[in-house]
Write a protein that holds these residues in place. Sequence first.
Motif, PDB file in Angstrom:
ATOM      1  N   ARG A  99       0.837  -1.211   0.000  1.00  0.00           N
ATOM      2  CA  ARG A  99       0.000   0.000   0.000  1.00  0.00           C
ATOM      3  C   ARG A  99       0.869   1.257   0.000  1.00  0.00           C
ATOM      4  NH1 ARG A  99      -3.244  -1.559   3.728  1.00  0.00           N
ATOM      5  NH2 ARG A  99      -4.707  -2.427   2.255  1.00  0.00           N
ATOM      6  N   LEU A 102       2.616   1.621  -3.400  1.00  0.00           N
ATOM      7  CA  LEU A 102       1.645   2.039  -4.406  1.00  0.00           C
ATOM      8  C   LEU A 102       1.279   3.514  -4.230  1.00  0.00           C
ATOM      9  CD1 LEU A 102       0.163   0.891  -6.830  1.00  0.00           C
ATOM     10  CD2 LEU A 102      -1.677   0.176  -5.282  1.00  0.00           C
ATOM     11  N   ALA A 121      -3.335  -6.317 -14.193  1.00  0.00           N
ATOM     12  CA  ALA A 121      -3.329  -7.318 -13.128  1.00  0.00           C
ATOM     13  C   ALA A 121      -4.105  -8.550 -13.574  1.00  0.00           C
ATOM     14  CB  ALA A 121      -3.946  -6.732 -11.858  1.00  0.00           C
ATOM     15  N   SER A 129      -3.656 -10.114  -5.251  1.00  0.00           N
ATOM     16  CA  SER A 129      -3.591  -8.830  -5.957  1.00  0.00           C
ATOM     17  C   SER A 129      -4.966  -8.405  -6.472  1.00  0.00           C
ATOM     18  CB  SER A 129      -2.599  -8.902  -7.111  1.00  0.00           C
ATOM     19  OG  SER A 129      -2.989  -9.886  -8.045  1.00  0.00           O
ATOM     20  N   TYR A 133      -5.926  -4.510  -5.164  1.00  0.00           N
ATOM     21  CA  TYR A 133      -6.078  -3.307  -5.985  1.00  0.00           C
ATOM     22  C   TYR A 133      -7.490  -2.740  -5.869  1.00  0.00           C
ATOM     23  CZ  TYR A 133      -1.508  -4.258  -7.984  1.00  0.00           C
ATOM     24  OH  TYR A 133      -0.163  -4.465  -8.155  1.00  0.00           O
ATOM     25  N   ASN A 136      -8.147  -0.808  -2.836  1.00  0.00           N
ATOM     26  CA  ASN A 136      -7.405   0.453  -2.803  1.00  0.00           C
ATOM     27  C   ASN A 136      -7.823   1.412  -3.905  1.00  0.00           C
ATOM     28  OD1 ASN A 136      -5.282   0.438  -0.563  1.00  0.00           O
ATOM     29  ND2 ASN A 136      -5.217  -1.634  -1.385  1.00  0.00           N
ATOM     30  N   TRP A 138      -8.842   0.828  -7.224  1.00  0.00           N
ATOM     31  CA  TRP A 138      -8.603   0.529  -8.626  1.00  0.00           C
ATOM     32  C   TRP A 138      -9.814  -0.198  -9.192  1.00  0.00           C
ATOM     33  CZ3 TRP A 138      -3.968   1.986 -10.990  1.00  0.00           C
ATOM     34  CH2 TRP A 138      -3.013   2.512 -10.127  1.00  0.00           C
ATOM     35  N   LEU A 154      -7.116   3.724 -11.633  1.00  0.00           N
ATOM     36  CA  LEU A 154      -7.346   4.270 -10.310  1.00  0.00           C
ATOM     37  C   LEU A 154      -8.581   5.158 -10.345  1.00  0.00           C
ATOM     38  CD1 LEU A 154      -6.383   4.480  -7.396  1.00  0.00           C
ATOM     39  CD2 LEU A 154      -4.965   6.417  -8.085  1.00  0.00           C
TER      40      LEU A 154
END
Length: 159
Positions: A99, A102, A121, A129, A133, A136, A138, A154
């Motif tokens: 984190r 990133l 990914a 993963s 993502y 977070n 994405w 993102l």
Amino acid sequence: MQATTLPAAYEIRAATTGDIDDLFLVRASTRENAIAPGRLAELGITPAALHETMLAGTSVTWVCQTDGQVVAFCSVQPSSGEVTVLAVRAGHERRGIGRELLAAAVDCLRASGCRRIWLAASLDPRLRSHGFYRANGWRPTGRLVGHGDEELELDGSLN
């Protein structure tokens, strides 16, 4: 992105060309999706190529280290807005390292003027993963990229 606090034993810093061998070791020792140096070379990713891109500034990398050992890294290409790799060595997961790396990558891309920030990914929801993502911020774009990976963007990167 929400920043976390790393355990005191871990430090994130900008990578140097002196870290290149360690980057290849980390990439080969992740718990999931490990890629050996020979396979990376087949893809055109060699120590010499990485050295060149780091010196030219076309690739920017951060490492996380503990006790003088690199245990994770994240690289970006500011020209395209892509996070090209995030790798954490087995045994160092779930400590906030990914984190934090990133977040550093996203900050760099934003500072470089990137309006669109993205990465590729695996589509496999069984891989950590996949959830990492998404948790977070994405989101899938619906496009598939090289090797059957999905493109993630993102949330809010176009704002």
